[in-house]
Enzyme design. Structure first.
Site, PDB file in Angstrom:
ATOM      1  CB  THR A 282      -6.572  -0.638  -2.432  1.00 45.43           C
ATOM      2  OG1 THR A 282      -6.417  -1.581  -1.351  1.00 45.43           O
ATOM      3  CG2 THR A 282      -7.865  -0.898  -3.163  1.00 45.43           C
ATOM      4  CG  ASP A 283      -0.917   2.005  -0.028  1.00 46.16           C
ATOM      5  OD1 ASP A 283      -0.556   1.033   0.654  1.00 46.16           O
ATOM      6  OD2 ASP A 283      -0.223   3.025  -0.160  1.00 46.16           O
ATOM      7  CB  ALA A 284      -2.561  -0.441   3.876  1.00 45.51           C
TER       8      ALA A 284
END
Length: 574
Positions: A282-284
């Site tokens: 995932t992104d942050a």
């Protein structure tokens, strides 16, 4: 289920046995911990020990710290972890993405403007060498977003441009250099940023291209990377409505999720249609693009259930791990999905040789910021700096005919006045004076405030000079824009330090004026009156030096702008 013998893992029987044996011997706590990548900000031994022995993290990314502190932190992680960790850095522009002392070489925009692939290869080569020296084995790059919207400032400088073929070519070159150095790439931000103007740190992104448009741009780029063995992909908190509806025609708009929580995009499009066999991260997860779509508990469970193998960053470690455990216990995350994620995580670690890991010797740190790497940065600056337009035919300018220069330097508001002014201003004054110019650089509002906060400082910025005196004492105005924005506003534009500021270009019809951007490539929208405009891409020493050489005709402009610089306006071209 993952095929560990196939691309991108390409594991032999011995390495597959290590993966299987390691997973078999894990406790449930250790299995859940492997799903998480911690953002390391504190480096005391107690904190680091808790991360590896209590939370059993599978990966790390960090911010801050000196070269030696980062090296010792990463060495601790690898030597103390029962299972070696993936150690990631954002090497999007060179070694500076790994550690503060690292070498900035070129942004994605600079690589896109350069007519040679040497620029992106040098950037990746330097980033790989310097990141590897501190124990990094994973680069959250390339940024393979296709920037089709000039208003987008999230990947304006980070992406390689608006031509999908060029984006693919440079992404492949970047990955090739990282792979040769033994560092895995995580291409980002699937399903693609750059087609809209909003920032996923602040709101869920929407890639609103049609299926056909997406296939011809982002789809083509990702497919090329996947076909040559892209090991991992970072998924953005970005919805893709057309493809979501293609795989789920009955879905209601209110149920469309960002890709991080979308089985349609992760399983239907990425795994199925594109055939991606690697690891999905995932992104942050503190970004509003995710938090706007679900509460934390549901988000932690749904990203894994939808198909993400690793979760980027804890909010609260114990709580996030508890949410995932609850999702496993109630079946939201199936046993098969957890097992698949673990095989991909351990498979990537085996692919990188972490099953027989040896940490780099400390003497390798000498490569960070070395002369050879700074020489490559100078080469990148020379190849990329772009003359967007010079319709007044003023260039080159020399001290022989335009000796007296006034420098208006328009910078972003500093996060703190304690940070001091943008160092690029002093660097530019130094290089101009070295070239023989007499330079006057008026203070901006922030510099006045740094000297002493006062409610009268803003009035100082409103004072205008006598026009005839100004013309008598000024041969050239250099108007330099150094605006930066991140996770603060959705569209970063040219902003003056106070209203009615004397920085606002009143001088363009008084004396010859040259405008330069040191960051974003879309500033002509706000200063179309500038008849000479240069995109210089960075305020680093190498880029400032190259800029002055090109202004004075000692070096030719080699970079090439794309059509986004005109911002869909007729007046910007004049």
């Amino acid at each position: 289920m993952v095929d560990l013998k196939a691309k991108p893992f390409n594991l032999d029987d011995k390495k597959i046995k290590w993966v299987e044996d390691t997973i078999r011997d894990m406790t449930m706590d250790e299995k859940i911990g492997q799903l998480f990548i911690n953002l390391t900000l504190r480096r005391d031994e107690k904190t680091l020990d808790e991360l590896v022995n209590k939370y059993h993290i599978g990966g790390v990314r960090w911010q801050g710290g000196t070269l030696e502190e980062v090296y010792e932190q990463n060495r601790f992680f690898q030597e103390k972890s029962k299972i070696p960790v993936l150690i990631a850095a954002n090497c999007e522009a060179g070694g500076n993405g790994a550690v503060g002392e690292g070498t900035f070489v070129a942004t994605g925009a600079a690589c896109g403007a350069s007519k040679t692939l040497d620029t992106v290869r040098d950037m990746a080569k330097v980033g790989a060498a310097e990141a590897k020296a501190v124990g990094c084995n994973w680069s959250f790059a390339p940024v393979c977003d296709v920037v089709s919207n000039w208003r987008n400032t999230i990947v304006n400088t980070r992406g390689f441009g608006n031509d999908p073929e060029a984006v693919a070519e440079r992404s492949l070159a970047y990955m090739d250099e990282m792979t040769k150095a033994g560092i895995a790439c995580a291409a980002k931000h699937f399903p693609g940023d750059g087609s809209e103007e909003r920032d996923q740190h602040l709101v869920m992104g929407c890639n609103d291209l049609s299926v056909e448009e997406w296939d011809a741009s982002f789809g083509m780029v990702y497919k090329k990377l996947i076909d040559v063995g892209l090991p991992s992909i970072m998924v953005g908190h970005i919805a893709q409505r057309a493809y979501t509806k293609k795989f789920n025609p009955d879905i209601k708009d209110e149920d469309i999720m960002p890709a991080t929580m979308s089985p349609e995009l992760l399983q239907g499009l990425l795994r199925g249609q594109l055939g991606f066999n690697g690891l999905i991260v995932t992104d942050a997860t503190h970004m509003a693009g995710l938090t706007a779509a679900a509460d934390r508990k549901n988000a932690m469970q749904k990203v894994v259930a939808a198909g993400c193998d690793m979760i980027l960053f804890f909010n609260d470690p114990a709580e996030d791990i508890g949410y995932v455990r609850a999702g496993i216990e109630d079946g939201t995350i199936s046993a098969e999905r957890l097992d698949d994620a673990l095989h991909r995580i351990l498979g990537l670690k085996a692919h990188l040789g972490l099953d027989e890991m040896s940490f780099p010797n400390k003497d390798m740190l000498a490569v960070v910021g070395c002369d050879e790497h700074h020489a490559l940065a100078r080469k990148a600056a020379d190849e990329s700096i772009t003359l967007v337009k010079d319709t007044q035919h003023i260039l080159p300018v020399t001290p022989a005919d335009k000796k007296k220069v006034v420098l208006y330097f328009v910078e972003s508001a500093p996060v703190s006045l304690a940070d001091g002014p943008d160092p690029a201003k002093a660097l530019l004054v130094k290089e101009l004076e070295k070239a023989g110019f007499e330079v006057r650089a008026p203070k901006d509002y922030y510099e006045y405030e740094m000297e002493g906060p006062s409610k009268f400082n803003r009035f100082k910025m409103m004072e205008h000079e006598n026009r005839e005196e100004f013309k008598k004492n000024t041969d050239l105005v250099l108007f330099v824009i150094s605006m930066k924005g991140y996770a603060k506003e959705n569209n970063t534009r040219l902003t003056y330090s106070v209203s009615h500021s004397c920085e606002i270009p009143w001088f363009v019809h008084e004396v010859p004026t040259v405008a330069v951007s040191l960051n974003y490539t879309n500033h002509l929208f706000d200063v179309p009156m500038m008849k000479t405009f240069i995109n210089a891409y960075s305020g680093s020493a190498e880029y400032i030096e190259a800029l002055v050489e090109k202004l004075t005709g000692k070096s030719e402009f080699k970079g090439e702008a794309n059509d986004l610089v005109w911002c869909d306006r007729w007046d910007t071209r004049l």
